[in-house]
Design a protein around this motif. Structure first.
Motif, PDB file in Angstrom:
ATOM      1  N   ILE A 128      14.544   4.481   3.349  1.00 61.79           N
ATOM      2  CA  ILE A 128      14.353   3.550   4.572  1.00 61.79           C
ATOM      3  C   ILE A 128      15.223   2.492   4.205  1.00 61.79           C
ATOM      4  N   THR A 129      16.389   2.292   5.160  1.00 63.39           N
ATOM      5  CA  THR A 129      17.434   1.336   4.809  1.00 63.39           C
ATOM      6  C   THR A 129      17.231  -0.031   5.812  1.00 63.39           C
ATOM      7  N   GLY A 130      16.476   0.113   6.691  1.00 62.98           N
ATOM      8  CA  GLY A 130      16.425  -0.918   7.518  1.00 62.98           C
ATOM      9  C   GLY A 130      15.158  -1.852   7.026  1.00 62.98           C
ATOM     10  N   GLY A 131      15.218  -3.052   7.702  1.00 65.95           N
ATOM     11  CA  GLY A 131      14.014  -4.042   7.419  1.00 65.95           C
ATOM     12  C   GLY A 131      12.929  -4.074   8.432  1.00 65.95           C
ATOM     13  N   PRO A 132      12.202  -5.107   8.363  1.00 68.64           N
ATOM     14  CA  PRO A 132      11.058  -5.282   9.628  1.00 68.64           C
ATOM     15  C   PRO A 132      11.806  -5.429  10.869  1.00 68.64           C
ATOM     16  N   LYS A 133      10.962  -5.265  11.869  1.00 73.91           N
ATOM     17  CA  LYS A 133      11.673  -5.377  13.197  1.00 73.91           C
ATOM     18  C   LYS A 133      11.689  -7.039  13.361  1.00 73.91           C
ATOM     19  N   PRO A 134      12.724  -7.423  14.188  1.00 77.53           N
ATOM     20  CA  PRO A 134      13.097  -8.811  14.593  1.00 77.53           C
ATOM     21  C   PRO A 134      11.716  -9.670  15.117  1.00 77.53           C
ATOM     22  N   PHE A 135      11.732 -10.994  14.504  1.00 75.30           N
ATOM     23  CA  PHE A 135      10.861 -11.944  14.984  1.00 75.30           C
ATOM     24  C   PHE A 135      10.896 -12.153  16.337  1.00 75.30           C
ATOM     25  N   SER A 136       9.820 -11.958  17.139  1.00 71.21           N
ATOM     26  CA  SER A 136       9.941 -12.093  18.509  1.00 71.21           C
ATOM     27  C   SER A 136       9.214 -13.246  19.091  1.00 71.21           C
ATOM     28  N   ALA A 137       9.453 -13.764  20.531  1.00 67.83           N
ATOM     29  CA  ALA A 137       8.481 -14.610  21.210  1.00 67.83           C
ATOM     30  C   ALA A 137       7.235 -14.410  20.918  1.00 67.83           C
ATOM     31  N   ARG A 138       6.871 -12.940  21.487  1.00 69.60           N
ATOM     32  CA  ARG A 138       5.523 -12.492  21.458  1.00 69.60           C
ATOM     33  C   ARG A 138       4.764 -12.853  20.044  1.00 69.60           C
ATOM     34  N   ASP A 139       5.486 -12.505  18.867  1.00 70.40           N
ATOM     35  CA  ASP A 139       4.856 -12.916  17.662  1.00 70.40           C
ATOM     36  C   ASP A 139       4.716 -14.306  17.526  1.00 70.40           C
ATOM     37  N   ARG A 140       5.652 -15.284  17.905  1.00 64.98           N
ATOM     38  CA  ARG A 140       5.436 -16.591  17.910  1.00 64.98           C
ATOM     39  C   ARG A 140       4.166 -17.247  18.574  1.00 64.98           C
ATOM     40  N   SER A 141       4.114 -16.714  19.811  1.00 60.79           N
ATOM     41  CA  SER A 141       2.807 -16.792  20.588  1.00 60.79           C
ATOM     42  C   SER A 141       1.508 -16.343  19.987  1.00 60.79           C
ATOM     43  N   ALA A 142       1.713 -15.182  19.491  1.00 57.43           N
ATOM     44  CA  ALA A 142       0.462 -14.589  18.786  1.00 57.43           C
ATOM     45  C   ALA A 142       0.224 -15.450  17.519  1.00 57.43           C
ATOM     46  N   PHE A 143       0.953 -15.909  16.860  1.00 57.57           N
ATOM     47  CA  PHE A 143       0.894 -16.820  15.720  1.00 57.57           C
ATOM     48  C   PHE A 143       0.197 -17.977  16.167  1.00 57.57           C
ATOM     49  N   LEU A 144       0.767 -18.784  17.258  1.00 58.76           N
ATOM     50  CA  LEU A 144       0.017 -20.125  17.889  1.00 58.76           C
ATOM     51  C   LEU A 144      -1.463 -19.751  18.076  1.00 58.76           C
ATOM     52  N   GLY A 145      -1.760 -18.723  18.916  1.00 60.70           N
ATOM     53  CA  GLY A 145      -3.049 -18.498  19.057  1.00 60.70           C
ATOM     54  C   GLY A 145      -3.867 -18.327  17.939  1.00 60.70           C
ATOM     55  N   ALA A 146      -3.505 -17.570  16.820  1.00 62.15           N
ATOM     56  CA  ALA A 146      -4.127 -17.067  15.861  1.00 62.15           C
ATOM     57  C   ALA A 146      -4.406 -18.302  15.207  1.00 62.15           C
ATOM     58  N   LEU A 147      -3.475 -19.239  14.996  1.00 62.55           N
ATOM     59  CA  LEU A 147      -3.618 -20.480  14.095  1.00 62.55           C
ATOM     60  C   LEU A 147      -4.788 -21.308  14.722  1.00 62.55           C
ATOM     61  N   ASP A 148      -4.740 -21.549  15.993  1.00 60.94           N
ATOM     62  CA  ASP A 148      -5.557 -22.246  16.831  1.00 60.94           C
ATOM     63  C   ASP A 148      -6.940 -21.813  16.559  1.00 60.94           C
ATOM     64  N   ARG A 149      -7.241 -20.518  16.659  1.00 59.42           N
ATOM     65  CA  ARG A 149      -8.445 -20.003  16.600  1.00 59.42           C
ATOM     66  C   ARG A 149      -9.182 -20.292  15.343  1.00 59.42           C
ATOM     67  N   THR A 150      -8.104 -20.194  14.314  1.00 58.82           N
ATOM     68  CA  THR A 150      -8.522 -20.197  12.976  1.00 58.82           C
ATOM     69  C   THR A 150      -9.106 -21.546  12.710  1.00 58.82           C
ATOM     70  N   VAL A 151      -8.307 -22.617  13.061  1.00 55.20           N
ATOM     71  CA  VAL A 151      -8.790 -23.986  12.968  1.00 55.20           C
ATOM     72  C   VAL A 151     -10.106 -24.355  13.615  1.00 55.20           C
ATOM     73  N   MET A 152     -10.395 -23.774  14.876  1.00 52.79           N
ATOM     74  CA  MET A 152     -11.392 -23.797  15.614  1.00 52.79           C
ATOM     75  C   MET A 152     -12.694 -23.444  14.905  1.00 52.79           C
ATOM     76  N   ARG A 153     -12.404 -22.133  14.427  1.00 49.01           N
ATOM     77  CA  ARG A 153     -13.466 -21.548  13.652  1.00 49.01           C
ATOM     78  C   ARG A 153     -13.963 -22.297  12.203  1.00 49.01           C
ATOM     79  N   LEU A 154     -12.824 -22.818  11.661  1.00 54.35           N
ATOM     80  CA  LEU A 154     -13.187 -23.445  10.331  1.00 54.35           C
ATOM     81  C   LEU A 154     -13.900 -24.762  10.745  1.00 54.35           C
ATOM     82  N   LYS A 155     -13.322 -25.575  11.982  1.00 52.09           N
ATOM     83  CA  LYS A 155     -14.135 -26.665  12.099  1.00 52.09           C
ATOM     84  C   LYS A 155     -15.743 -26.556  12.681  1.00 52.09           C
TER      85      LYS A 155
END
Length: 160
Positions: A128-155
């Motif tokens: 395998i000579t390639g790396g991971p797929k490029p980081f996308s706007a969809r990834d960024r959005s998924a992260f924001l949602g996951a972080l928000d849900r994690t904080v709410m669950r911890l609270k």
């Protein structure tokens, strides 16, 4: 603040050297009033906020990982793409999110480590000579949602 957080507070640790979601993390942490530690092997420019703390560790192998793993605990959120670090933090009871928003869990961390090791072996063998797929706007959005849900669950679980 100098690393001595009350045990029931939510704190965020960013494995920052190659993290593409630092700004998103700051935005969510600011909304909830969370303290953020930005851990790196070199100086990084950060927003000037009292709740964002820069931690520059030695350039020793895994120094940033070790600093974060030593502080991982229930109520901590760790942002990293580093699977071995994620494994250490999950075992310590922390919530761990990849920059893509994918949570690392106790049930899935073994498979994530095995996959990482297999891919590393294949890359070293030249299969395998390639790396991971490029980081996308969809990834960024998924992260924001996951972080928000994690904080709410911890609270809801009594962390504040």
């Amino acid at each position: 603040m100098s690393g001595a957080e009350p045990t029931r507070s939510i704190v965020v640790y960013i494995d920052a050297d190659a993290c593409p979601v630092k700004d998103e993390t700051y935005r969510v942490a600011g909304r909830y009033g969370l303290h953020v530690y930005v851990v790196a092997n070199s100086f990084l420019a950060l927003p000037r906020e009292p709740w964002i703390e820069r931690v520059v560790v030695s350039d020793g192998f895994d120094a940033a990982d070790d600093w974060i793993a030593e502080r991982a605990r229930p109520g901590a959120i760790v942002v990293t793409a580093d699977v071995p670090l994620a494994s250490r933090c999950v075992k310590a009871g922390a919530d761990v999110l990849a920059p893509t928003g994918k949570p690392f869990s106790e049930s899935g961390i073994g498979m994530a480590l095995a996959t990482r090791n297999l891919m590393q072996d294949l890359r070293e063998a030249g299969a395998i000579t390639g790396g991971p797929k490029p980081f996308s706007a969809r990834d960024r959005s998924a992260f924001l949602g996951a972080l928000d849900r994690t904080v709410m669950r911890l609270k809801r679980g009594g962390f504040g």
